[in-house]
Design an enzyme around this catalytic site. Structure first.
Site, PDB file in Angstrom:
ATOM      1  N   ASN A  35      34.914  39.520  42.468  1.00  0.00           N
ATOM      2  CA  ASN A  35      34.594  38.081  42.345  1.00  0.00           C
ATOM      3  C   ASN A  35      34.787  37.367  43.678  1.00  0.00           C
ATOM      4  OD1 ASN A  35      33.686  35.925  40.721  1.00  0.00           O
ATOM      5  ND2 ASN A  35      35.775  35.162  40.505  1.00  0.00           N
ATOM      6  N   ALA A  81      45.152  39.202  41.935  1.00  0.00           N
ATOM      7  CA  ALA A  81      43.969  39.935  41.441  1.00  0.00           C
ATOM      8  C   ALA A  81      43.939  39.973  39.926  1.00  0.00           C
ATOM      9  CB  ALA A  81      43.981  41.350  42.003  1.00  0.00           C
ATOM     10  N   LEU A  83      40.982  39.219  36.274  1.00  0.00           N
ATOM     11  CA  LEU A  83      39.817  38.510  35.735  1.00  0.00           C
ATOM     12  C   LEU A  83      40.304  37.218  35.100  1.00  0.00           C
ATOM     13  CD1 LEU A  83      38.033  41.599  34.123  1.00  0.00           C
ATOM     14  CD2 LEU A  83      37.642  40.562  36.370  1.00  0.00           C
ATOM     15  N   SER A 124      49.797  31.059  34.424  1.00  0.00           N
ATOM     16  CA  SER A 124      48.929  29.927  34.098  1.00  0.00           C
ATOM     17  C   SER A 124      49.590  29.049  33.057  1.00  0.00           C
ATOM     18  CB  SER A 124      47.609  30.465  33.539  1.00  0.00           C
ATOM     19  OG  SER A 124      46.850  29.429  32.974  1.00  0.00           O
ATOM     20  N   TYR A 149      42.236  36.158  27.772  1.00  0.00           N
ATOM     21  CA  TYR A 149      42.686  35.907  29.141  1.00  0.00           C
ATOM     22  C   TYR A 149      44.110  35.338  29.138  1.00  0.00           C
ATOM     23  CZ  TYR A 149      43.611  33.243  33.325  1.00  0.00           C
ATOM     24  OH  TYR A 149      44.242  32.722  34.425  1.00  0.00           O
ATOM     25  N   LYS A 153      48.075  36.791  30.516  1.00  0.00           N
ATOM     26  CA  LYS A 153      49.087  36.117  31.348  1.00  0.00           C
ATOM     27  C   LYS A 153      50.438  36.137  30.643  1.00  0.00           C
ATOM     28  CE  LYS A 153      46.480  35.125  34.793  1.00  0.00           C
ATOM     29  NZ  LYS A 153      46.636  35.876  36.030  1.00  0.00           N
ATOM     30  N   ARG A 290      34.326  21.294  23.347  1.00  0.00           N
ATOM     31  CA  ARG A 290      34.272  22.743  23.600  1.00  0.00           C
ATOM     32  C   ARG A 290      35.394  23.412  22.798  1.00  0.00           C
ATOM     33  NH1 ARG A 290      35.004  24.630  29.838  1.00  0.00           N
ATOM     34  NH2 ARG A 290      37.130  23.941  29.434  1.00  0.00           N
ATOM     35  N   ASP A 293      39.580  23.724  23.536  1.00  0.00           N
ATOM     36  CA  ASP A 293      40.142  22.741  24.476  1.00  0.00           C
ATOM     37  C   ASP A 293      41.274  21.939  23.820  1.00  0.00           C
ATOM     38  OD1 ASP A 293      38.690  23.235  26.760  1.00  0.00           O
ATOM     39  OD2 ASP A 293      37.193  21.670  26.398  1.00  0.00           O
TER      40      ASP A 293
END
Ligand code: NAD
Ligand code: WQD
Length: 335
Positions: A35, A81, A83, A124, A149, A153, A290, A293
């Site tokens: 990316n 590093a 995704l 995050s 995702y 984390k 969305r 959210d």
């Protein structure tokens, strides 16, 4: 001091490499370019006058990583590093679990084998899920995370705590970023999303530059003063400097820090700040909310201030101005 930076050619990694070089650190970057682009290395050199060592390698390649640790006298690692696209992680959960978890395990094994015990990890604010706001490091984590995702984390934080528990020499910092935006003020490096941007600021910049017709604002009936969602935007150079502070104040065990400003900004406020800072028009329409959210979240940044001596110094106006400098310059500098 020699720092291995994984994902160091990516958005946050590249800005952190600049901040580290400017503080006198020696850098080795490992990135598989999934990316990012090699041209970022040259732009780091243009900004700092120093070209860091670079290895194109997937972090899951244990033998390749072992070779790099054998060559570079690494004192500490900053691990960017991975995704990071929330929507893609829902479509491709196995890829996200495999890449993010496996990369981290391979890195931790190489560190152990080469007697490296200091690690700064890109976590995050997503780990707070549905915790009450503002999020502080004592808030409950792991409940109400809406995507794979975010789960990676949360899981990696747990792995790091377990490893730190087992290793008396371990010094790990878990940095929970809020919403990183902006770019280096030179306009030479910034966020360069492939395809349609998922995040607000790059989308706004592409509308302002005429690449996209209008922004869809996802919902205006949230329980916030103007009905749009509130986030804690942080300038990427403040975030970069937060990594330097985390490294300089790293301590035994595994410690989480919020890296945010503590200030909430709504989507509409951000759009108007961008228009004011750049003089460009940003057409928008109100679209349905969305999925996933949260209406509002922002940091309690007190721990980073007291323990790391770090707090944000750049305003939303700075974030908008520097994003625009990158947006307008990047076409010229893209190789
Ligand atoms: P990015 O995609 O720009 O940078 C990640 C870099 O890692 C890229 O250069 C990519 O090529 C590289 N990479 C990915 N998988 C790799 C692998 N297996 N081996 C080697 N290199 C690999 O992302 P970013 O925005 O700079 O984010 C950096 C880190 O911060 C990520 O871990 C991300 O999850 C985390 N984070 C980002 C945000 C955000 O909003 N940008 C917020 C919170 C946390
Ligand atoms: C911000 C606000 C949208 C795009 C994500 C990840 C999070 C973290 C940071 C990595 C929201 C609204 C957006 C658009 C809009 N990343 N929006 N129109 O969702 O807060 O956080 O990035 O860890 O995990 O979830 O950031 O920039 O996508 O959205 O109205 O076209 O802008 O609804 O309120 P988010 P974002």
């Amino acid at each position: 001091m020699h720092i291995l930076v994984t994902g160091g050619l990516g958005y946050i990694g590249s800005h952190t490499v600049v901040a580290l070089i400017e503080k006198g650190y020696t850098i080795t970057i490992v990135d598989n370019l999934s990316n990012s682009s090699l041209s970022v290395l040259d732009r780091i050199a243009r900004i700092t006058g120093t070209k860091p060592a670079f290895y194109q390698l997937d972090l899951q390649d244990a033998a390749g990583l072992d070779d790099i640790f054998s060559i570079a006298p690494v004192d500490a690692v900053i691990h960017f590093a991975g995704l990071k696209a929330v929507g893609e992680s829902i479509q491709r959960p196995l890829t996200y679990y495999r890449v993010n978890i496996d990369s981290t395990l391979t890195l931790l094994e190489a560190m152990r084998a080469h007697d490296v015990h200091k690690l700064v990890f890109s976590s995050s604010a997503t780990v707070y899920g549905s915790a009450p706001i503002p999020y502080s490091e004592e808030s409950l984590v792991g409940q109400g995370i809406t995507n794979p995702y975010g789960q990676t984390k949360y899981m990696i934080e747990q792995i790091l705590r377990d490893v730190a528990q087992s290793d008396p020499d371990a010094e790990f910092s878990l940095l929970r970023y809020f919403n990183p935006v902006g770019a280096h003020p030179s306009g030479l490096i910034g966020e360069d999303p492939k395809g349609t941007p998922n995040n607000l600021m790059p989308f706004v910049a592409q509308v302002a530059s005429g690449q996209r017709e209008k922004l869809s604002i996802f919902g205006d009936s949230y329980p916030t003063p103007d009905g749009t969602c509130i986030r804690d935007y942080i300038h990427v150079m403040d975030l970069a400097e937060g990594h330097v502070a985390a490294l300089e104040h790293i301590r035994p065990g595994a410690t989480a820090y919020n890296l945010g400003s503590g200030i909430g900004t709504s989507v509409l406020e951000l759009v108007h700040a961008f228009i004011d800072a750049t003089g460009k028009d940003v057409a928008y329409e109100i679209a349905p909310p969305r999925a996933g959210d949260l209406p509002e979240f922002y940091a309690n940044p007190d721990l980073a201030a007291s323990e790391l001596g770090w707090s944000t110094t750049r305003s939303v106006e700075d974030m908008c101005r520097d994003t625009w400098a990158w947006q307008t310059n990047s076409a010229k500098t893209r190789l």
